[in-house]
Design a protein around this motif. Structure first.
Motif, short mmCIF file in Angstrom:
data_model
loop_
_atom_site.label_atom_id
_atom_site.label_comp_id
_atom_site.label_asym_id
_atom_site.label_seq_id
_atom_site.Cartn_x
_atom_site.Cartn_y
_atom_site.Cartn_z
N GLY A 1 0.79 -1.24 -0.01
CA GLY A 1 0.04 -0.21 -0.13
C GLY A 1 0.78 1.24 -0.04
N ASP A 2 2.16 1.19 0.36
CA ASP A 2 3.15 2.19 0.45
C ASP A 2 3.94 2.35 -1.24
OD1 ASP A 2 2.21 3.33 2.70
OD2 ASP A 2 3.86 2.37 3.78
N CYS A 3 4.12 3.58 -1.45
CA CYS A 3 4.92 3.50 -2.87
C CYS A 3 6.31 3.60 -2.76
CB CYS A 3 4.41 4.90 -3.61
SG CYS A 3 4.92 6.35 -2.73
N CYS A 4 7.04 3.90 -1.73
CA CYS A 4 8.54 3.85 -1.62
C CYS A 4 8.77 3.30 0.01
CB CYS A 4 8.87 5.15 -2.02
SG CYS A 4 8.75 6.56 -1.26
N VAL A 5 10.23 3.63 0.12
CA VAL A 5 10.70 3.21 1.30
C VAL A 5 10.54 4.38 2.49
CG1 VAL A 5 12.35 1.41 0.85
CG2 VAL A 5 13.06 3.68 0.60
N GLY B 1 -0.14 13.95 -3.04
CA GLY B 1 -0.73 13.23 -2.47
C GLY B 1 -0.81 11.84 -3.31
N VAL B 2 -0.15 11.89 -4.46
CA VAL B 2 -0.11 10.72 -5.39
C VAL B 2 1.23 10.20 -5.56
CG1 VAL B 2 -0.72 9.90 -7.61
CG2 VAL B 2 -1.87 11.69 -6.43
N CYS B 3 1.66 8.94 -5.59
CA CYS B 3 2.94 8.54 -5.57
C CYS B 3 3.02 8.28 -7.13
CB CYS B 3 2.69 7.11 -5.06
SG CYS B 3 4.48 6.28 -5.37
#
Length: 67
Positions: free
Chosen positions: A43-47, A63-65
């Motif tokens: 659900g997360d886009c990056c570390v 607010g958008v990955c």
């Protein structure tokens, strides 16, 4: 926009301040203490969004990955 975030390794607890890229998401990060390769949580886009104190620049601004 904040460009520095403190990443915390979930395995050993090591914390490292890193500068986030502004033009891309960072999908992998190797812990400097134990060597664990961090990957984004589901659900997360990056570390940075998963393990950092500050979300990545695309999330901060829109607010958008970046995909």
């Amino acid at each position: 926009m904040q460009l520095e975030s403190t990443l915390t390794c979930p395995a050993c607890g090591h914390q490292q301040i890193e500068t986030m890229p502004t033009d891309a998401c960072q999908f992998f990060y190797d812990c400097r203490r134990c060597g664990l390769r961090l990957k984004p949580k589901s659900g997360d886009c990056c570390v940075f969004c998963s393990y950092g104190t500050v979300p990545c620049p695309p999330i901060q601004t829109s607010g958008v990955c970046c995909s």
